[in-house]
Structure formats: C-alpha cells, structure tokens
Write a protein that holds these residues in place. Structure first.
Motif, short mmCIF file in Angstrom:
data_model
loop_
_atom_site.label_atom_id
_atom_site.label_comp_id
_atom_site.label_asym_id
_atom_site.label_seq_id
_atom_site.Cartn_x
_atom_site.Cartn_y
_atom_site.Cartn_z
N LEU A 82 0.82 -1.20 0.00
CA LEU A 82 0.00 0.00 0.00
C LEU A 82 0.86 1.26 0.00
O LEU A 82 1.90 1.31 0.66
CB LEU A 82 -0.92 0.02 1.23
CG LEU A 82 -2.05 -1.01 1.25
CD1 LEU A 82 -1.57 -2.29 1.93
CD2 LEU A 82 -3.27 -0.48 1.97
N PHE A 83 0.37 2.27 -0.73
CA PHE A 83 0.99 3.58 -0.78
C PHE A 83 -0.05 4.56 -0.25
O PHE A 83 -1.03 4.87 -0.91
CB PHE A 83 1.42 3.90 -2.21
CG PHE A 83 2.44 2.92 -2.75
CD1 PHE A 83 3.79 3.22 -2.72
CD2 PHE A 83 2.05 1.68 -3.23
CE1 PHE A 83 4.73 2.32 -3.19
CE2 PHE A 83 2.98 0.77 -3.70
CZ PHE A 83 4.34 1.09 -3.68
N ILE A 84 0.18 5.04 0.98
CA ILE A 84 -0.85 5.71 1.78
C ILE A 84 -0.69 7.22 1.74
O ILE A 84 0.42 7.74 1.82
CB ILE A 84 -0.77 5.21 3.23
CG1 ILE A 84 -0.96 3.69 3.28
CG2 ILE A 84 -1.79 5.90 4.12
CD1 ILE A 84 -0.64 3.08 4.64
N CYS A 85 -1.82 7.91 1.64
CA CYS A 85 -1.81 9.38 1.65
C CYS A 85 -3.23 9.87 1.91
O CYS A 85 -4.21 9.16 1.69
CB CYS A 85 -1.30 9.93 0.33
SG CYS A 85 -2.15 9.31 -1.14
N ALA A 86 -3.34 11.12 2.36
CA ALA A 86 -4.66 11.70 2.62
C ALA A 86 -5.36 12.08 1.32
O ALA A 86 -6.58 12.05 1.24
CB ALA A 86 -4.53 12.92 3.52
N ASN A 87 -4.58 12.43 0.30
CA ASN A 87 -5.17 12.89 -0.96
C ASN A 87 -4.52 12.13 -2.12
O ASN A 87 -3.37 12.39 -2.48
CB ASN A 87 -4.96 14.40 -1.12
CG ASN A 87 -5.75 14.99 -2.26
OD1 ASN A 87 -5.83 14.41 -3.34
ND2 ASN A 87 -6.35 16.15 -2.04
N LEU A 88 -5.24 11.19 -2.68
CA LEU A 88 -4.70 10.37 -3.76
C LEU A 88 -4.27 11.19 -4.96
O LEU A 88 -3.26 10.90 -5.61
CB LEU A 88 -5.73 9.34 -4.20
CG LEU A 88 -5.98 8.15 -3.27
CD1 LEU A 88 -7.25 7.42 -3.65
CD2 LEU A 88 -4.78 7.20 -3.29
N ALA A 89 -5.01 12.26 -5.26
CA ALA A 89 -4.72 13.05 -6.46
C ALA A 89 -3.45 13.87 -6.31
O ALA A 89 -2.59 13.87 -7.19
CB ALA A 89 -5.91 13.96 -6.78
N SER A 90 -3.32 14.60 -5.19
CA SER A 90 -2.18 15.51 -5.05
C SER A 90 -0.95 14.83 -4.47
O SER A 90 0.13 15.43 -4.47
CB SER A 90 -2.57 16.70 -4.16
OG SER A 90 -2.82 16.28 -2.83
N GLN A 91 -1.07 13.61 -4.02
CA GLN A 91 0.09 12.90 -3.51
C GLN A 91 0.45 11.72 -4.41
O GLN A 91 1.36 11.83 -5.23
CB GLN A 91 -0.17 12.46 -2.05
CG GLN A 91 -0.21 13.65 -1.09
CD GLN A 91 -0.65 13.29 0.31
OE1 GLN A 91 -1.82 13.46 0.65
NE2 GLN A 91 0.26 12.79 1.12
N PHE A 92 -0.27 10.62 -4.32
CA PHE A 92 0.11 9.44 -5.10
C PHE A 92 0.09 9.70 -6.60
O PHE A 92 1.08 9.48 -7.30
CB PHE A 92 -0.80 8.27 -4.77
CG PHE A 92 -0.58 7.07 -5.67
CD1 PHE A 92 0.54 6.28 -5.53
CD2 PHE A 92 -1.48 6.77 -6.69
CE1 PHE A 92 0.75 5.20 -6.37
CE2 PHE A 92 -1.28 5.70 -7.53
CZ PHE A 92 -0.15 4.91 -7.37
#
Length: 526
Positions: free
Chosen positions: A425-435
């Motif tokens: 898993l690649f975890i972040c609060a905002n999929l668009a602006s991070q991952f």
C-alpha cells in the motif's frame, strides 16, 4: 529555520487520536511475513459483511482484530497486526448508495480518484498497454475466484493485510480470519478473490528483487510518540535524524480548526472519513532478467554503477550524494536518509557537494524523482505558509510494501515466467495531489526538472521505464560522467519497462469509529 523542517512539533497542531487511526498509516510494523488479501462481498449477504467488520473492531473480543495506532503496551510488539481498506464499490455496498453519495458530495475532491477506482484512472499513473487493467490480477497468480476479474475493479470490495513474525503464524491467523466470516446457506459473506504473500528475500531484510535495500526514506511524522528522540534512542537508533518533519495531516484526514493558530489543510471531509486515509494498493511485477541485462550492457562500465545511477543509491542503500564512488560500509541508521541534493543537512555524511547539475545523483534517478528533498527546480512547486519548500510534506506517500515471489536465479529461471515483484500500500490523505501527482508528474512524465540539459530531459524514472514500447525517442538512460571536465553525458540505449502493474485498487482506510459505523451500515452526522 522553518518550523516545518525542524525537530520541534508545531505546538498548535491537533493531538492525534491514535486509538481511532489504523496503525499502518502512522507506523511501520517491521514484520517479515505479510499476507495481502482482497475479498468480494456477497451482494445477498451485506449484513454478514457488516457483522464481519464488527468482529474485527478492537474492542470486539474476537481472536483477531484491527490494529490501531495506539502505542503498544510496554512498547512490546504484538504477535500480529491487521489492517483493512475498503474500495468505493465496497463502501457503497456497506452503507448504501444514498449515504455513499452523501459522503462523496461532502468529501470532494478527496473522493475524486477513489470514487472511480484505480482501474478507471489507470492511464493517469502510466498503467497502459501491458500494465492496463484488462490484464490485471490473474497473470500474477493468486486469483481465487472462478470468474475472471472485472476490468473496472467493481468486483473487489475489501482489502485486508495480515502482518506476522513467521510463516506458521501467518497461516494460523489467516485461518482465524476466515473463520470470522459469516456463512449463509453455505455461502460466505465475503469470498476471497486474490491473495499474495510477501516474504523476506535471501539477499536480506527489506531488499527488493532488483537487488536494492529498500524502505529508507519513509516520512518522519510529528505528533507521534515513537518519533521523538528518546523513543528513537530506546529503539537503538544511534544517529541523529535530519529528515524534515512531515505533519501527520498529510496521511490522516484531520478536522479543520478555525482557531487562527492550527495549521491543517482545509479538507472537505465528511465525518465518516475523519481519522481515516486513502491508499493505492499496488501489485508490481519486476522484470529482473531485463533489468540485469540493461545494467550489464555497457562494456567498461560496472553494472553496480549503472544500477546506482538508476536508483540514486548503491545496492546496500548508500546514497550517491553521500558516497558517489561506492557503498560506504560505515553508514548506519539515519546516515542513509540524512542528505540533501543542494545543501547539506546538519548530520550529512560524506563530502557534501551541491548536486544542482545531477552529476552525483541524476535527475532521472528513482529516489530523486520520488522525493526531491531540497531541490527547488522540480515541477509542481509548492511552499509552506512561511515560504519554505515542502516537497517533503505535501508530495509524500507512506509506503507499506514488500517483495513477493522467489529470489531470482539466473540459471533456474531461464526461459521461465516467474512471478516476482513488489506488493503493498501507498498511503496518503489525498490520492490526487500525492500518489497520482508523484506518478504522473515525476515518475512517468518525460522531464521532471525545469532546468535539465540531459539529451532526453532525463526521460522517465529508469526503474519503471517508458510507459509503452512505442516511445522510441526516450528509450535511453542518461547520466553525467563526473570523470570528465566539463561533465559529459553517458547514454545507455534500450531502456524498457522493468516494472509492470499487475493489479491496483484505491482504498479508503477507515478510522476505528468509522469502521464501527460501517459495521452498522450507517454514517455519522457530526
């Protein structure tokens, strides 16, 4: 120095509700044996799926429960850890279409990518051609359902990860997990769709199949009890940690405070997703044979050097900007992460040189593209409120992944299609602006830095390679030869895609209170 870059947590930052946050969002478990499971919910027994979630709640008394981020009693690691993610298709089934629409409308734009799912948005992160969703899941091994997977991912609803210390414990906890699934008329409420195990490689702990030691530069979070100096010393970490502080709200969706003091992004977040996060679940096949052929194809150039230039680290993890001529066996602990590209950190090892030209560590290298550190010339420039750069904050992801498949053997694997790679898993609060931003703007995009004199503008991330085989103009890897004056570029033709996507999901990682709501098929109002 900016308060965002030092070892002092912002005193106005909200206190984390650790017992309401899933543990893997904030801390690495450091277990060697992991099992990644994907389930589909029986549409005729959604109540059974909710009952299953209820059994997994930490206070349920079940023999297997979700691991929260609360500190472990007496600092002793438990015998297992368990975490759960829900796809948009699964969430819609658990709370119903009407409540799902309510949560989605109140959580825009956090729901943008999540709502459609990883398959629908695959092209944006380079999952095209041989990595397209139509080819996901079955070819990697591990597909368990009699029916073929759906190309849009709508048949995949719940992802569960089991972390253990041994293979035997993994099997036992897996059996326990399956025993918790309610059965109605001989049909389980959740059916196993996909399973993949991650085991340590013979090369050593935290190594991946390409030969690199991995998992060095995880974001360093403030406001977590295990990330202060005293706790790091108790863990036997003997060197100073210079990594920039990253506020946890980039990984935990936090309520906006309107007190004029607290710095929290103005997330549009429905109460259901507070203390939760999002993640990209990725199954990435690694073509070790092609990679080894590429790094060995230039006469007179050591393959270890080519591999180091491609990654930005030597195989043992030594950063090129710390030791450009070879691995440094004297490095330990945070020596592997205490470095910048333009100006040295307080405890950076080696002879610091400004690497604005990418002589030591190429702009194309994997670690420079995925974490530019203090390089202020990359695309997507953003600043903290005080004007300092925040690449180590808003563009970071928390990576919880490990190797799958057997170790590569050049003789035994000849002419065989052995499935091996990276899963997690690649975890972040905002999929668009991070991952998605990291993948779209820095990894798969030709041209990552605004000032780049390399023959092909540094091309693509060389570990991933070009997204398809038709991009002949960019199928080369260029790096500067620092043995000449002025430095001249060396080019290696024939760069291909060494990483192939074999599966992907976008997940919501609910907080514990949110999971309780899902187990009841409701959403909170406040």
């Amino acid at each position: 120095m900016s308060k965002y870059l030092n070892d002092i947590a912002d005193p106005n930052a909200p206190k984390l509700q650790l017992d309401d946050i899933q543990g893997l969002i904030l801390r690495g478990y450091n277990f060697d044996y992991i099992r990644y499971l994907v389930f589909t919910i029986d549409s005729n027994n959604i109540s059974g799926a909710r009952e299953f979630l209820n059994k997994l709640l930490p206070d349920s008394g079940s023999p297997l429960t979700i691991t929260s981020a609360a500190p472990w009693p007496n600092g002793v690691k438990p015998s297992y850890c368990l975490n759960i993610g829900i796809t948009s298709f699964g969430l819609k089934m658990l709370i119903g279409p009407t409540d799902y629409s309510t949560v989605k409308s109140a959580s825009f734009p956090l729901f943008g990518l999540y709502d459609g799912g990883a398959a629908v948005n695959a092209a944006a992160v380079g999952d095209i051609d041989d990595s397209a969703p139509a080819k996901w899941w079955k070819r990697s091994g591990g597909w368990e359902l009699p029916a073929d997977p759906k190309a849009d991912g709508s048949d995949l609803h719940v992802q569960i990860s089991i972390y253990t210390k041994s293979e035997e414990e993994r099997e036992a906890y897996y059996d326990t997990l399956l025993s918790l699934i309610p059965v109605n008329n001989n049909v389980p409420a959740l059916a196993l769709a996909f399973m993949k195990d991650s085991n340590p490689l013979l090369t050593g702990h935290n190594y991946i199949h390409f030969g690199y030691k991995d998992s060095f530069s995880q974001p360093r979070l403030s406001k977590v009890p295990w990330n202060n100096k005293s706790q790091r010393m108790l863990l036997g970490v003997s060197t100073v940690d210079d990594r920039p502080i990253v506020p946890p709200y980039h990984f935990v969706i936090t309520k906006k405070y309107n007190d004029g003091k607290t710095t929290v992004p103005n997330y549009r977040a429905h109460p259901l997703i507070l203390n939760g996060s999002f993640a990209a679940f990725r199954l990435l096949y690694q073509d070790v044979k092609a990679f080894n052929t590429f790094i060995n194809k230039t006469p007179g150039v050591e393959p270890e050097l080519v591999a180091a230039k491609m990654c930005g680290r030597w195989f043992d993890g030594t950063p090129l900007v710390v030791s450009p001529t070879g691995p440094n066996p004297n490095l330990k602990d945070f020596d592997y992460t205490n470095f910048n590209y333009l100006s040295r950190t307080a405890n950076q090892q080696g002879e610091m040189k400004n690497d604005a030209l990418g002589v030591l560590c190429p702009y194309a290298s994997h670690i420079r593209r995925t974490n530019p550190r203090d390089d202020n010339m990359v695309t997507g420039n953003q600043n903290n409120p005080d004007g300092t750069l925040n690449y180590a904050e808003s563009r970071r992801i928390m990576r919880r992944a490990g190797a799958y498949g057997p170790d590569y053997d050049e003789v035994k694997d000849k002419d065989k299609d052995i499935q091996r790679g990276l899963v997690g898993l690649f975890i972040c609060a905002n999929l668009a602006s991070q991952f998605q931003f990291i993948m779209q703007s820095w990894v798969i995009r030709n041209g990552f830095r605004t000032t780049d004199a390399s023959p092909n503008s540094s091309g693509f991330d060389p570990l991933f390679g070009p997204p398809n085989n038709t991009m002949q103009a960019y199928n080369e890897f260029d790096y500067l030869n620092d043995e000449t004056t002025p430095p001249a570029y060396k080019s290696i033709d024939g760069l291909e895609r060494f990483v192939r996507t074999d599966g992907g999901l976008y997940l919501f990682l609910p907080g514990i209170d949110a999971l309780k709501c899902l187990s009841q098929g409701i959403i909170p109002t406040t």
